[in-house]
Design a protein around this motif. Structure first.
Motif, short mmCIF file in Angstrom:
data_model
loop_
_atom_site.label_atom_id
_atom_site.label_comp_id
_atom_site.label_asym_id
_atom_site.label_seq_id
_atom_site.Cartn_x
_atom_site.Cartn_y
_atom_site.Cartn_z
N SER A 128 10.50 0.12 -9.27
CA SER A 128 11.30 -1.04 -9.70
C SER A 128 10.50 -1.97 -10.59
N ARG A 129 9.20 -2.12 -10.29
CA ARG A 129 8.36 -2.99 -11.13
C ARG A 129 7.97 -2.31 -12.43
N ARG A 183 10.88 -3.03 -14.80
CA ARG A 183 11.24 -4.44 -14.98
C ARG A 183 10.85 -4.91 -16.38
N TRP A 184 11.78 -4.77 -17.31
CA TRP A 184 11.57 -5.19 -18.70
C TRP A 184 12.22 -6.54 -18.99
N ARG A 185 13.22 -6.90 -18.22
CA ARG A 185 14.00 -8.10 -18.52
C ARG A 185 13.29 -9.35 -18.01
N THR A 209 5.94 -12.69 -13.82
CA THR A 209 6.91 -11.69 -14.28
C THR A 209 7.15 -10.56 -13.29
N GLN A 210 6.13 -10.24 -12.49
CA GLN A 210 6.19 -9.07 -11.59
C GLN A 210 6.59 -7.81 -12.37
N SER A 211 6.14 -7.72 -13.61
CA SER A 211 6.50 -6.62 -14.49
C SER A 211 5.25 -5.83 -14.89
#
Length: 300
Positions: free
Chosen positions: A102-103, A106-108, A240-242
């Motif tokens: 999921s991370r 995560r682009w958004r 961001t957690q991205s």
């Protein structure tokens, strides 16, 4: 396997038995310094890759010289990914793997974080080089003086993207994510940044020209540049957690030496640039730490 490959033959054997990858390639880019009696040292950029690198990238290019092909270099890059997946699977099971996925997807995130990730290192480097170029032409950015600008740019971007993808799944997707649950910004950045810097020791030591004490140039490269940059990467990830944003932020710090450093910027000029660059990074670290209203704690 009973143990992970720790040598080139073991890596090749493991690669041949893995069926989960359509292509598994390895790539290394580094700066080396050429010296000759009676002449100034000159820095050049070289790249070594496995023979199937271009096929893995989906291009028609190929390595034609045996000297260009090194099947064992950068074996550690794919192993970063494999070890990370194994550790997460053993420690957290399917839940941990789903969380990592999921991370990874995560682009958004707010566009400003894309700007911070992609522009921090290039803008700082270009600004410092332009300012220092008033004192010496050695600081003229390599992309300005290079004859083949397109090749220089593409080589730097490919090297940065390749390194960022494999490294950041481990350093950010696992290490930073887990450590930030228990530590604040600076502690997480230092805990991750120090070993991250040490793993780049061969690259930095290999680029040493001998014009300044090697211990000094290596220490500046490892701890004065990579460590504060890692703290900034932890700060961006905390907001961001991205993992893709971390990959994009890794790209320029790997690409900048290719694209901006000129062949004349070796020895003392290189050390001066690194010191100014590192001082600027630490100022940014102090600024973001002071502005973090959560008192340096990261919320997962």
């Amino acid at each position: 396997p009973e143990h992970w490959p720790s040598s080139p033959p073991e890596y090749v054997a493991y690669r041949d038995h893995v069926r989960g990858w359509e292509q598994l390639a390895a790539y290394e880019a580094r700066a080396v310094t050429l010296t000759e009696d009676g002449s100034d040292p000159e820095r050049i950029q070289i790249a070594r890759a496995t023979a199937n690198l271009f096929a893995a990238l989906g291009t028609d290019a190929e390595l034609t010289s045996a000297a260009e092909v090194d099947p064992f270099m950068m074996a550690g890059a794919p192993i970063y990914l494999l070890v990370t997946i194994l550790v997460i699977a053993l420690a957290f099971g399917r839940t941990g793997l789903r969380d990592l996925r999921s991370r990874l997807l995560r682009w958004r995130v707010d566009v400003r974080w894309y700007a911070v990730a992609l522009l921090t290192a290039p803008l700082l480097s270009m600004t410092i080089l332009v300012a220092l170029s008033r004192t010496s032409e050695a600081y003229l950015p390599g992309i300005v003086t290079a004859e083949d600008k397109a090749t220089l740019l593409v080589t730097g971007l490919v090297a940065g993207l390749f390194a960022g993808f494999f490294e950041e799944i481990a350093w950010t997707g696992f290490a930073t994510h887990e450590l930030s649950k228990r530590h604040g910004l600076l502690a997480t950045g230092l805990i991750v940044g120090l070993p991250w810097g040490l793993l780049h020791l061969p690259l930095i030591a290999g680029a040493d020209s001998g014009a300044v004490p090697q211990a000094l140039s290596v220490a500046v490269g490892l701890f004065a540049v990579l460590v504060p940059y890692r703290v900034l990467m932890v700060w961006v990830y905390g907001h961001t957690q991205s993992v893709p944003i971390a990959i994009l932020m890794h790209l320029p710090i790997s690409a900048v030496p290719f694209i901006f450093a000129s062949s004349a910027m070796v020895g003392v000029p290189d050390l001066i640039f690194s010191l100014v660059f590192s001082a600027t990074l630490w100022v940014l670290v102090a600024a973001v730490a002071a502005a973090d209203r959560r008192k340096l704690s990261l919320v997962t």
